[in-house]
Design a protein around this motif. Structure first.
Motif, PDB file in Angstrom:
ATOM      1  N   THR A  53      -9.316  43.422  39.542  1.00 38.48           N
ATOM      2  CA  THR A  53      -8.518  44.133  40.539  1.00 38.48           C
ATOM      3  C   THR A  53      -8.708  43.576  41.942  1.00 38.48           C
ATOM      4  O   THR A  53      -7.814  43.681  42.785  1.00 38.48           O
ATOM      5  CB  THR A  53      -8.869  45.631  40.537  1.00 38.48           C
ATOM      6  OG1 THR A  53     -10.283  45.790  40.687  1.00 38.48           O
ATOM      7  CG2 THR A  53      -8.430  46.294  39.247  1.00 38.48           C
ATOM      8  N   TRP A 136      -0.890  43.139  39.696  1.00 35.26           N
ATOM      9  CA  TRP A 136      -1.666  44.042  40.545  1.00 35.26           C
ATOM     10  C   TRP A 136      -1.031  44.196  41.928  1.00 35.26           C
ATOM     11  O   TRP A 136      -1.678  44.123  42.952  1.00 35.26           O
ATOM     12  CB  TRP A 136      -3.121  43.595  40.666  1.00 35.26           C
ATOM     13  CG  TRP A 136      -4.029  44.707  41.111  1.00 35.26           C
ATOM     14  CD1 TRP A 136      -4.736  44.790  42.284  1.00 35.26           C
ATOM     15  CD2 TRP A 136      -4.312  45.925  40.405  1.00 35.26           C
ATOM     16  NE1 TRP A 136      -5.428  45.974  42.351  1.00 35.26           N
ATOM     17  CE2 TRP A 136      -5.198  46.699  41.204  1.00 35.26           C
ATOM     18  CE3 TRP A 136      -3.907  46.457  39.179  1.00 35.26           C
ATOM     19  CZ2 TRP A 136      -5.674  47.946  40.821  1.00 35.26           C
ATOM     20  CZ3 TRP A 136      -4.385  47.702  38.794  1.00 35.26           C
ATOM     21  CH2 TRP A 136      -5.262  48.422  39.606  1.00 35.26           C
ATOM     22  N   VAL A 191      -7.085  46.567  33.821  1.00 28.62           N
ATOM     23  CA  VAL A 191      -6.578  45.202  33.960  1.00 28.62           C
ATOM     24  C   VAL A 191      -7.143  44.310  32.857  1.00 28.62           C
ATOM     25  O   VAL A 191      -6.416  43.540  32.214  1.00 28.62           O
ATOM     26  CB  VAL A 191      -6.928  44.633  35.349  1.00 28.62           C
ATOM     27  CG1 VAL A 191      -6.535  43.162  35.440  1.00 28.62           C
ATOM     28  CG2 VAL A 191      -6.224  45.423  36.442  1.00 28.62           C
TER      29      VAL A 191
END
Length: 302
Positions: A53, A136, A191
């Protein structure tokens, strides 16, 4: 079992002669070719992408701007091939489902061919779902957050539904969401998990395809070199003239307005807005089963 599972056409390989005069019967070969382009560009992107992230957004920025040959942005082209190739895959997979349905290609014991075509379309859509979170950015984060709420509505079954009380009491919808997200909220584990799902959905399916092609000795793509070149050039042109959007970094504290997913999930988003969330979830899950029910209700032979 192998003969049964892989004895049906998967990529229109039994329509080689018909495809020469009717492009509708070359759709399977087209999406297989597009799939190869998506996999190839995906492997290139894997070299520089960081599934974290804190670094995912920046790693894609570096791919788009720093990965060049001279002044030509190879990274931007690779990402465009991956993104627009995936869109083309879903479009072609959808067209193939409609072709089999409206031409009655599922009749005469070919129901499994239609089921496989529908499954490939669904897998392609959910591969896209796992893929766009990896950017993201704001749109990806909040679109995924909306999608993650869908399973939780399955814990609100009316008591008259068989097994509904058991599902509600055991929180199976909430548990499904936590398994997908790797926790109670979207974060680093999400993720990593989506990255693994995105990779797995394509490569595991590819292994089964190659085993099947090897076993049956069928031609993978019933399309010519010029057709492959034209498809490739179309996707390259789109990638050059409309570079894949980067957006702004994900920010859980700022809600964008409106929240939009990729185009193939927009109908689902609108359904969630306009319908009761529980009903929208049941309809979304139930549509493929309704289609399959209608498939087996048609007993005509031609």
């Amino acid at each position: 079992l192998f003969q049964f599972a892989f004895g049906r056409e998967l990529i229109d390989e039994t329509h080689v002669e018909r495809a020469k005069t009717n492009p509708w019967y070359a759709i399977g070969g087209m999406w297989y070719w597009v799939w190869m382009l998506v996999l190839g560009s995906g492997v290139l992107l894997m070299i520089f992408y960081i599934p974290d992230t804190n670094q995912a957004f920046g790693s894609i920025e570096r791919i788009m701007t720093n990965w060049k040959i001279g002044a030509f942005p190879i990274g931007s082209l690779a990402r465009g091939l991956h993104k627009y190739g995936a869109d083309a895959f879903i479009i072609l997979a959808t067209m193939r489902v409609y072709r089999i349905w409206f031409t009655g290609g599922y009749k005469g014991g070919h129901e499994l061919s239609f089921m496989v075509a529908l499954l490939i379309l669904i897998i392609g859509m959910y591969s896209g779902l796992t893929g766009y979170l990896l950017i993201w950015n704001q749109r990806a984060l909040w679109a995924t957050k909306v999608m993650a709420t869908f399973p939780t509505y399955l814990d609100k079954n009316p008591s008259w539904i068989p097994g509904g009380d058991f599902i509600n009491a055991t929180n199976q919808g909430k548990t499904t969401t936590q398994i997908l997200l790797g926790g109670t909220a979207i974060g680093p584990a999400t993720v990593t998990r989506f990255y693994a799902f995105h990779f797995m959905l394509s490569f595991v399916l590819m292994i089964f395809f190659e085993l099947r092609v090897y076993h049956r000795d069928f031609k993978r793509m019933n399309i010519g070199r010029w057709t492959k070149l034209i498809i490739f050039l179309i996707i390259v042109a789109i990638a050059i003239f409309i570079p894949a959007a980067q957006g702004s970094p994900a920010n859980p504290e700022v809600t964008p307005n409106p929240i939009l997913s990729d185009w193939y999930f927009l109908a689902m988003y609108q359904m969630l807005k306009l319908q009761d969330p529980y009903l929208a979830t049941i309809l979304t899950v139930g549509i493929p089963f309704i289609v399959l029910f209608a498939l087996f209700m048609d007993r005509a032979t031609a």
